[in-house]
Design an enzyme around this catalytic site. Structure first.
Site, PDB file in Angstrom:
ATOM      1  N   THR A  71       0.837  -1.202   0.000  1.00  0.00           N
ATOM      2  CA  THR A  71       0.000   0.000   0.000  1.00  0.00           C
ATOM      3  C   THR A  71       0.871   1.250   0.000  1.00  0.00           C
ATOM      4  O   THR A  71       0.631   2.198  -0.765  1.00  0.00           O
ATOM      5  CB  THR A  71      -0.943  -0.004   1.218  1.00  0.00           C
ATOM      6  OG1 THR A  71      -1.914  -1.041   1.053  1.00  0.00           O
ATOM      7  CG2 THR A  71      -1.668   1.328   1.357  1.00  0.00           C
ATOM      8  N   ASN A 148      -6.651  -9.165  -7.098  1.00  0.00           N
ATOM      9  CA  ASN A 148      -6.727  -9.793  -5.782  1.00  0.00           C
ATOM     10  C   ASN A 148      -8.081 -10.415  -5.477  1.00  0.00           C
ATOM     11  O   ASN A 148      -8.183 -11.262  -4.587  1.00  0.00           O
ATOM     12  CB  ASN A 148      -6.389  -8.763  -4.694  1.00  0.00           C
ATOM     13  CG  ASN A 148      -7.350  -7.594  -4.684  1.00  0.00           C
ATOM     14  OD1 ASN A 148      -7.641  -6.999  -5.719  1.00  0.00           O
ATOM     15  ND2 ASN A 148      -7.864  -7.251  -3.512  1.00  0.00           N
ATOM     16  N   GLN A 176      -0.135  -9.830  -5.950  1.00  0.00           N
ATOM     17  CA  GLN A 176      -0.749 -11.156  -5.974  1.00  0.00           C
ATOM     18  C   GLN A 176      -0.026 -12.131  -6.904  1.00  0.00           C
ATOM     19  O   GLN A 176      -0.166 -13.343  -6.751  1.00  0.00           O
ATOM     20  CB  GLN A 176      -2.217 -11.036  -6.392  1.00  0.00           C
ATOM     21  CG  GLN A 176      -3.093 -10.277  -5.415  1.00  0.00           C
ATOM     22  CD  GLN A 176      -3.344 -11.044  -4.125  1.00  0.00           C
ATOM     23  OE1 GLN A 176      -3.200 -12.262  -4.054  1.00  0.00           O
ATOM     24  NE2 GLN A 176      -3.729 -10.321  -3.085  1.00  0.00           N
ATOM     25  N   HIS A 196       3.950 -10.570   2.873  1.00  0.00           N
ATOM     26  CA  HIS A 196       2.994 -11.480   3.510  1.00  0.00           C
ATOM     27  C   HIS A 196       2.064 -12.170   2.527  1.00  0.00           C
ATOM     28  O   HIS A 196       1.315 -13.073   2.909  1.00  0.00           O
ATOM     29  CB  HIS A 196       2.201 -10.761   4.607  1.00  0.00           C
ATOM     30  CG  HIS A 196       1.084  -9.900   4.133  1.00  0.00           C
ATOM     31  ND1 HIS A 196      -0.226 -10.294   4.155  1.00  0.00           N
ATOM     32  CD2 HIS A 196       1.079  -8.638   3.635  1.00  0.00           C
ATOM     33  CE1 HIS A 196      -0.996  -9.325   3.701  1.00  0.00           C
ATOM     34  NE2 HIS A 196      -0.225  -8.303   3.375  1.00  0.00           N
ATOM     35  N   THR A 232      15.002   3.679  10.035  1.00  0.00           N
ATOM     36  CA  THR A 232      15.767   2.474  10.342  1.00  0.00           C
ATOM     37  C   THR A 232      15.036   1.232   9.860  1.00  0.00           C
ATOM     38  O   THR A 232      13.877   1.005  10.229  1.00  0.00           O
ATOM     39  CB  THR A 232      16.011   2.369  11.859  1.00  0.00           C
ATOM     40  OG1 THR A 232      16.680   3.547  12.311  1.00  0.00           O
ATOM     41  CG2 THR A 232      16.847   1.140  12.190  1.00  0.00           C
ATOM     42  N   CYS A 314      -9.421  -5.921   2.661  1.00  0.00           N
ATOM     43  CA  CYS A 314      -9.378  -4.472   2.919  1.00  0.00           C
ATOM     44  C   CYS A 314     -10.773  -3.860   2.954  1.00  0.00           C
ATOM     45  O   CYS A 314     -10.986  -2.836   3.601  1.00  0.00           O
ATOM     46  CB  CYS A 314      -8.540  -3.774   1.852  1.00  0.00           C
ATOM     47  SG  CYS A 314      -6.871  -4.413   1.719  1.00  0.00           S
TER      48      CYS A 314
END
Length: 370
Positions: A71, A148, A176, A196, A232, A314
């Site tokens: 995103t 998706n 995807q 993920h 970081t 979502c």
């Protein structure tokens, strides 16, 4: 529970977990000059190479910048494309993910011309309509590789060619399809990916930028990641992303064969259902189905032994029918009668068979009492 929601997220690969665990104790800042910092930086360099290789850029034709997820990467791609050029137009597709459509709409509210291309009933964009929309004012064309919700694979090569012929950049949301479907990276200027969705950890993704692109920084600060995204980095998340990507590359043929076999079984077990989207130009690990008279949300509630969905995670809970299903011409009733089943590497044949039995039985009960 039988997990059939692979488009929402995937189970963490044991190999990715093993790669991440040491970095819970190795606390060095990867941007520090001492030994602990250099060790962390080296792990990130390895992860970068692993992700780039799986993406199709083992030879370093682009820069891979880690982000918090796809995103963020998509937001950066669209906003950056407008910030770097006097061109004031974005062209995208009605079935894109919300991170693209909402960002494009946000830009439109600030004076950017936005063209959202419709799709045909099979979910594919009409290239003649796209060609008419992409012109010399276009800064960016944005298109998904694999949808998706319905798994349709868009003609990325053709869309990129239209963009480049008009002097525009081409951005691909490859989330995807990453590691599963071949991505023609050579025709892309930018691509977004996420860990993920490929058996890696949540909280990390990346934006790939073709070499030579002068790109505006996303976050200002310490100048990390070539000055493009300060902050970081997490060696743990990077290591997990890299391990998951490397595993996907190693298992690519085996995973594809396994998912194809599961798809063939699913087609037979759900023969009373209608597939939403194109039957051929699609990723077969995504099965979006509808059955007249079935209430998808009630079905999900009734079949608690199986984790599946009625569309994008979502958009769940919004109460609105899927914008993707409406874009392919389904009525609100048809959209609300649709379910999405996603399966992959760790799904077994027995799970598919058991899930199909439970879902079909619950659907039959609904229809019986309708």
């Amino acid at each position: 529970m039988i997990y059939l929601d692979y488009q929402a997220t995937t189970p963490l690969a044991p190999e990715a977990r093993d790669a991440m665990l040491p970095w819970l104790d190795k606390f060095g800042n990867p941007h520090s000059p001492h030994r602990l910092g250099r060790e962390a930086a080296a792990a990130i360099e390895v992860a970068t190479a692993q992700v780039a290789a799986t993406l199709g850029d083992a030879n370093g034709h682009g820069r891979l910048i880690f982000t918090s997820g796809a995103t963020e990467a998509a937001n950066w791609a669209l906003q950056g494309a407008i910030a770097r050029t006097p061109r004031r137009k974005i062209v995208t597709i009605a079935t894109e993910h919300a991170c693209v459509l909402d960002t494009a709409e946000w830009l439109a509210q600030r004076g950017i011309e936005l063209v959202v291309l419709p799709v045909l009933a099979n979910g594919l964009v009409d290239l003649d309509v796209a060609a008419a929309a992409i012109d010399g004012q276009t800064a960016l064309v944005a298109a998904m590789l694999v949808n998706n919700e319905i798994g349709v694979i868009q003609p990325i090569n053709a869309l990129a060619r239209l963009a480049h012929d008009a002097g525009a950049l081409f951005f691909c949301d490859a989330v995807q399809g990453f590691g599963r479907v071949d991505l023609p990276l050579d025709v892309c200027d930018l691509a977004a990916i996420s860990a993920h969705k490929l058996h890696g950890p949540k909280g990390i993704g990346a934006l790939w930028l073709r070499n030579g692109l002068d790109w505006p920084p996303l976050i200002h600060g310490g100048g990390q990641q070539q000055g493009l995204r300060s902050g970081t980095l997490s060696p743990m998340l990077c290591a997990g992303f890299g391990a998951a990507a490397r595993l996907a590359e190693q298992r690519r043929d085996r995973d594809r064969q396994h998912i194809r076999e599961l798809s063939d079984i699913s087609d037979r077990l759900f023969e009373d259902w209608t597939i939403n989207g194109d039957r051929f130009s699609r990723y077969v690990g995504n099965l979006n189905l509808r059955r007249a008279g079935v209430d998808a949300n009630r079905l999900i509630s009734d079949v608690r032994e199986v984790a599946f969905s009625a569309g994008s995670a979502c958009a769940s809970g919004s109460g609105r029918p899927s914008h993707v299903l409406r874009a392919v011409g389904l009525s609100e009733v048809e959209a609300r009668s649709s379910i999405r089943l996603g399966f992959g590497r760790y799904t077994t044949q027995e799970e598919i068979e058991q899930a199909a039995s439970l879902i079909n039985q619950a659907a039959a009960r609904q229809l019986e009492w309708a």
